[in-house]
Write a protein that holds these residues in place. Structure first.
Motif: not given
Ligand code: ADP
Ligand code: ZN
Length: 211
Positions: A4-16, A109-113
């Motif tokens: 499972i790839f988890l992360g906020a929208p736009g964190a890049g989980k789809g790209t990864q 994939i952790d990216v700050p807001d």
């Protein structure tokens, strides 16, 4: 391997997910892409989903769970898969469990807001195949044209600033609790998302290999 790839929208989980699925030769299953396809084709699920998606809210669990269940039953998903954007609620995670799906790893994939908000305006998606791009970090070779299929690359309606804020709020309320859920099950690995996509890919692949 089921991930499972988890992360906020736009964190890049789809790209990864796109990068890793090529590397491991397993499909990346994006509920967002499937829902956009359903909306485009005005299927029953698409008609139910559209207003929620446009508002940056989650599509009701029963709609998404149904779509996902059909997809993971396909032959190409039998040797493993990456779920990109599913589960997004604890109820969806429980549904996966009750389908008997074993999850090996959850990559967050952790990216700050604030970084997310800055990145969103540059996001683009292919109308044809759903591939994702970014005008600064992952441009198409020819402006406005998808590298993979040649269709037009556009901004998503829900990438408007107001909707991005709604999606972030939804993420923190409904999806972020899944970090705890999978942490408790010993599955969660957190990768710090970098501006450089290839650097995030390097960290993600290392996390998957358990390095
Ligand atoms: P992002 O991760 O960039 O927000 P997605 O493409 O994954 O985008 O999802 C777009 C929209 O599709 C979400 O805002 C939501 O409305 C809907 N959606 C996708 N996956 C799910 C899900 N698992 N449960 C509910 N809604 C979903
Ligand atoms: Zn395309």
């Amino acid at each position: 391997m089921n991930m499972i790839f988890l992360g906020a929208p736009g964190a890049g989980k789809g790209t990864q997910a796109e990068v890793v699925c090529k590397e491991l030769n397993i499909p990346a299953i994006s509920t967002g892409n499937m829902l956009r396809e359903a909306v485009k084709n005005s299927t029953e699920a698409g008609l139910k989903a559209k207003s929620y998606m446009d508002a940056g809210e989650l599509v009701p669990d029963e709609v998404v769970i149904g779509i996902l269940k059909d997809r993971i039953a396909q032959p190409d998903a039998q040797n493993g898969f990456i779920l990109d954007g599913f589960p997004r609620t604890v109820q969806q995670a429980e549904a996966l469990e009750s389908m008997g799906v074993e999850i090996d790893k959850v990559i967050e994939i952790d990216v700050p807001d604030d970084a997310i908000i800055a990145r969103m305006s540059g996001r683009r998606v292919c109308e044809g195949c759903g591939n994702s791009y970014h005008i600064e970090y992952k441009p198409t070779k020819v402006e406005g044209i998808c590298d993979a299929c040649g269709a037009k690359v556009v901004q998503r309606i829900d990438d408007k600033p107001e909707t991005v804020l709604a999606r972030l709020k939804t993420y923190h309320e409904k999806t972020a609790p899944l970090k705890d859920y999978y942490e408790k099950r010993g599955k969660l690995v957190t990768v710090k998302g970098q501006n450089e996509i290839s650097e995030t890919s390097r960290l993600t692949l290392a996390a998957i290999k358990g390095e």
